[in-house]
Design an enzyme around this catalytic site. Structure first.
Site, PDB file in Angstrom:
ATOM      1  N   ASP A  92      -8.909  12.029 -21.977  1.00 13.31           N
ATOM      2  CA  ASP A  92     -10.179  11.335 -21.778  1.00 13.31           C
ATOM      3  C   ASP A  92     -11.026  11.473 -23.045  1.00 13.31           C
ATOM      4  OD1 ASP A  92     -10.623  14.186 -21.108  1.00 13.31           O
ATOM      5  OD2 ASP A  92     -12.665  13.519 -20.679  1.00 13.31           O
ATOM      6  N   GLU A 156     -12.165  16.252 -19.390  1.00 12.07           N
ATOM      7  CA  GLU A 156     -12.764  17.357 -20.152  1.00 12.07           C
ATOM      8  C   GLU A 156     -14.141  16.988 -20.686  1.00 12.07           C
ATOM      9  OE1 GLU A 156     -13.841  19.899 -23.504  1.00 12.07           O
ATOM     10  OE2 GLU A 156     -13.435  17.759 -23.574  1.00 12.07           O
TER      11      GLU A 156
END
Length: 455
Positions: A92, A156
């Site tokens: 991500d 994250e």
């Protein structure tokens, strides 16, 4: 590095690495599904899963984590009796911010001035590619000498804790003798560095309400309490005159004793405008690695264009607080919320909501894995010795893994050196750093297997 077969293999794989990184960067995998389609993150997760399967990984799975995102897991068996190493990265990314500020499209990997530009190129899709390169180089030169687990996180950057909660619920999944977190970076390009400490973090939304609705500023301004002004007052209370963070009850930790950050170099790296002062006190390393730091990440209020002459009834902000090792993030969150409530003026109604949190991390640099890493870095970066540095950012999973597996050795390396400009516009990765760190990781795994045979 050319006389080293592992290095030669990695060099030969770099064109493929660029193609793969371009494919991965093309996914707009921001794990904020109010801004970006969930399908973009799911597509990136499938890409990582397919790449692991192609390398012979077993038990490859898309893990549905409690925050509604997916992490990718795979296991590559090594020789019988070998140690197990967990390799971590995240797929991500941060939002691209203002796309007009990018010289080239943020989700299109573009080579310019010897670097590859694109959102996530360094943080941390490049980390996924680094792990793949290291494993391919070992497979081409005698095989992978350890059992390898790979975990690629899907949220994250949002700090929503999905993988941390999943790991706590399935503690057997990520057990390993050593964990390599591929989400840090060298102190600067060409200087091999392991990150030995990370600040923890908390995210808090604060909302201030003063009126039932907006009012005409000419008719009511001067007596009617302005929610936006009240919010500005409370946010200003979070900093001292010199810009130091001043949250009631939060005492700064001790200073940083390791590698120091030259102030002029920091000004250049941070691109501070001429004549603008730095904030805080102590050394630069103290301020960014060993002390709390508050940042106002965003404010909800009327934009300048289209603003009306109104006294605002409501306003809110998102506040980030980074906390150093030795400070509990849970306690820091409570202190921040209490501070915001105590410093809101005029009896305005104030509410706070924690939206993200992660604990700080400090590594044991005396562990044997650090010696294996230092030897690997000396080969991949001829003439350079491994340096120890801190990082002001947070990787919440680190403290979770340290708590779950207290015997595991944890090392942090990666591609996010200062020139990478992660989280900003025009993020980029140095292909030379990707190549050298891939060699480093491959040699580390070989050294670790040699130096630490199974009991």
């Amino acid at each position: 590095m050319s006389s080293n077969p592992v290095a030669e293999t990695v060099a030969s794989l770099m064109p493929r690495a660029r193609t793969e990184l371009a494919e991965l960067v093309a996914f707009k995998s921001v794990a904020d599904f109010d801004q970006f389609p969930r399908s973009e993150s799911e597509g990136a997760a499938r890409w990582v899963a397919d790449a692991l399967r192609a390398e012979g990984f077993e038990d490859v799975a898309l893990l549905d984590t409690p925050d509604g995102t997916q992490s990718v897991y795979g296991y590559l068996p090594g020789p019988e009796g070998a140690r197990t190493v967990l390799l971590y990265a995240h797929y991500d990314v941060q939002p691209p911010l203002d796309e007009s500020g990018w010289t080239t499209p943020p989700f299109e990997l573009t080579e310019r001035d010897g670097r590859w530009y694109g959102r996530g190129a360094a943080d941390c899709k490049g980390g996924v590619i680094m792990h793949l390169l290291a494993l391919r180089a070992l497979k081409a030169n005698g095989g992978v000498p350890v059992h390898v687990k790979v975990i690629a996180e899907g949220s994250e950057e949002q700090g929503t804790g999905g993988l941390e909660r999943y790991a706590e619920q399935h503690p057997e999944l990520l057990t390993a003798d050593t964990i390599v977190i591929g989400d840090a970076g060298n102190y600067r390009v060409g200087l091999p560095t392991v990150t030995t400490s990370l600040r923890g973090m908390t995210l808090v939304r604060v909302r201030v309400d003063t009126l039932e609705g907006n009012l005409h500023s000419g008719q009511f301004g001067g007596a009617a309490p302005d929610a936006l002004s009240a919010l500005i007052r409370v946010l200003d209370s979070l900093r001292g005159e010199d810009g130091s963070t001043t949250v009631d009850g939060l005492t700064p930790a001790s200073g940083w004793d390791g590698l120091q950050y030259d102030e002029e170099q920091f000004r250049q790296d941070a691109k501070v405008l001429d004549g603008v002062e730095l904030i805080g006190s102590g050394t630069i390393a103290d301020r960014i690695w060993a002390r709390p730091a508050v940042t106002v990440l965003g404010i909800d209020c009327p934009p300048v264009v289209g603003a009306t002459p109104s006294v605002q009834a409501s306003a809110r902000a998102l506040v980030s607080l980074r906390v150093p090792p030795g400070v509990d993030s849970v306690e820091a969150t409570k202190l921040l919320q209490a501070h915001l409530e105590a410093h809101t003026p005029w009896g305005a109604r104030v509410s706070t909501e924690q939206t993200g949190q992660g604990q700080a991390f400090s590594a044991d640099t005396t562990s044997p894995a650090y010696a294996a890493m230092a030897e690997a870095m000396a080969v991949a970066y001829p003439g350079q010795e491994m340096q120890y540095a801190g990082q002001g950012g947070s990787i919440p999973l680190c403290s979770t893994l340290a708590g779950l597996y207290p015997e595991a050795e944890i090392l942090l390396i990666g591609l996010s050196e200062p020139e990478a400009q992660i989280h900003a516009v025009n993020e980029s990765v140095s292909p030379q750093e990707l190549e050298r760190l891939s060699v480093t990781e491959a040699l580390f795994l070989r050294n670790y297997a040699r130096d630490q045979p199974a009991a």
